[in-house]
Write an enzyme that holds these catalytic residues in place. Sequence first.
Site, PDB file in Angstrom:
ATOM      1  N   HIS A 271       0.794  -1.113   0.049  1.00  0.00           N
ATOM      2  CA  HIS A 271      -0.064   0.236  -0.097  1.00  0.00           C
ATOM      3  C   HIS A 271       0.949   1.220   0.102  1.00  0.00           C
ATOM      4  O   HIS A 271       0.431   2.400  -0.491  1.00  0.00           O
ATOM      5  CB  HIS A 271      -0.930   0.059   1.157  1.00  0.00           C
ATOM      6  CG  HIS A 271      -1.975  -1.034   1.030  1.00  0.00           C
ATOM      7  ND1 HIS A 271      -1.859  -2.266   1.662  1.00  0.00           N
ATOM      8  CD2 HIS A 271      -3.249  -0.728   0.849  1.00  0.00           C
ATOM      9  CE1 HIS A 271      -2.934  -2.809   1.542  1.00  0.00           C
ATOM     10  NE2 HIS A 271      -3.926  -2.236   0.954  1.00  0.00           N
TER      11      HIS A 271
ATOM     12  N   ASP B 127      -4.201  -5.488  -8.606  1.00  0.00           N
ATOM     13  CA  ASP B 127      -4.512  -4.878  -7.320  1.00  0.00           C
ATOM     14  C   ASP B 127      -4.460  -3.477  -7.550  1.00  0.00           C
ATOM     15  O   ASP B 127      -4.541  -2.858  -8.605  1.00  0.00           O
ATOM     16  CB  ASP B 127      -3.466  -5.222  -6.361  1.00  0.00           C
ATOM     17  CG  ASP B 127      -4.034  -5.562  -4.800  1.00  0.00           C
ATOM     18  OD1 ASP B 127      -5.383  -4.910  -4.725  1.00  0.00           O
ATOM     19  OD2 ASP B 127      -3.387  -5.760  -3.906  1.00  0.00           O
TER      20      ASP B 127
END
Length: 434
Positions: free
Chosen positions: A291, A363
């Site tokens: 992230h 993703d």
Amino acid sequence: MQIVKRIGVVLLWIAGPVFVFAGINNNDPYFVPLRGAGNILLVAASAAAVLMLLRRDFLSRRGWSGRLLIVLWCLPLLGITVSRATLVLRERSILEAEPALARTLGQHFIVGYSSFDEVARLAERGLIAGVYVTRHNLAGRTADELKAEIAALQGKRRAAGLPSLVVAADQEGGIVSHLAPPLTRLPALASLAELSEDQQKAKAEEFGRIHGQELASLGINLNFAPALDLRPEAKRNRLDFNTLISQRAISDDPAKVGAIATAYIRGLESAGVDATVKHFPGLGRVRADTHHFRADLDTPVDELEATDWRPFRDVLSTTHARLMVGHVAVSALDPGRPASHSKAVIDGLIRKQWNYQGIVMTDDLVMGAIYQHNVCTAVVEALNAGVDLLLVAYDGLQFYRLFACASDAAERNALDTAMLRASETRLRRARMVD
């Protein structure tokens, strides 16, 4: 009193660059919390600082330092204005894209959204293939209201003569239960790992069926679950604020992961909801949180095939699941390049060696491992590698930037037309395009 004034001036010099940075980077995903009310506060604080400095005659009494301080506090206002203007111009350019190009590229994007009107414009122009719904889409609303909103989006697609939208959610169970409440908060699949084999399969299928029925009742047709990452042996990384894979992974036993996941998918699909297995090439062995940071998987391929990748191969060969590829780089195949846009991984390993011809998606491309580097390169390389769907989840506004990357590449003939045709065939086979 003089000391207090000097401290105040020093604080203004320190805070000024911070406000300038926030203003200039207002469109950055890390500044999502500043949008709306945050922007108003940023503008108000900057304007108040400028007015205070003018009232105290910093323009003439403090010489060049006073003038520079006033200019410094004008820059956040200018930064926000330029950032907003850039976004508006980019939005207008994308919305006015030539219809054929819009649909050719749009069929590869799934976006998160906050504004119904905005995402509806994208949907009815064919600029997106689907939407991603999460907890903020339910904030202050009922499940019936979300259901009506999804139905309205699908209605706009039908009116435009376009295929139905993919409507995706992230409902794994456990800590990743973004639509619970109002949906049922089920335990993580990891909670089944110590049951007998028959109980594991029965309960996993039940969990999948519950998720599937509840998601389908809202109009959601794709779930980003289950996670097939092996449970890591190492202690939790204190810098891992988001992935938390040790709490989400089913087991450290590849066979057990595959069996439980397959049963879960069977239950999910029985309700008409497709599954997405993730996060290939696996997060269990890496310490960095993608992230925010780049991550490398340095394990030899033979070892990965026998362990971390075994659940993926087992599940993909026996179900209709989609495959989500994460932003971890496989050092043995394509060092330094995240798997999500690596041709060696996607086309070489997954398509050719494994012979997986289903849907591959990335993703979230708004993650730091991609976005804080060259996101345009990632978009183009992903499409040229054979990725079918590009996910723009956390900050849907970044869709305009990413679509512009793909559009510019198309104009430069930098997109592999053979790869795009093959992807369109897979999307058509999955009934995502007509």
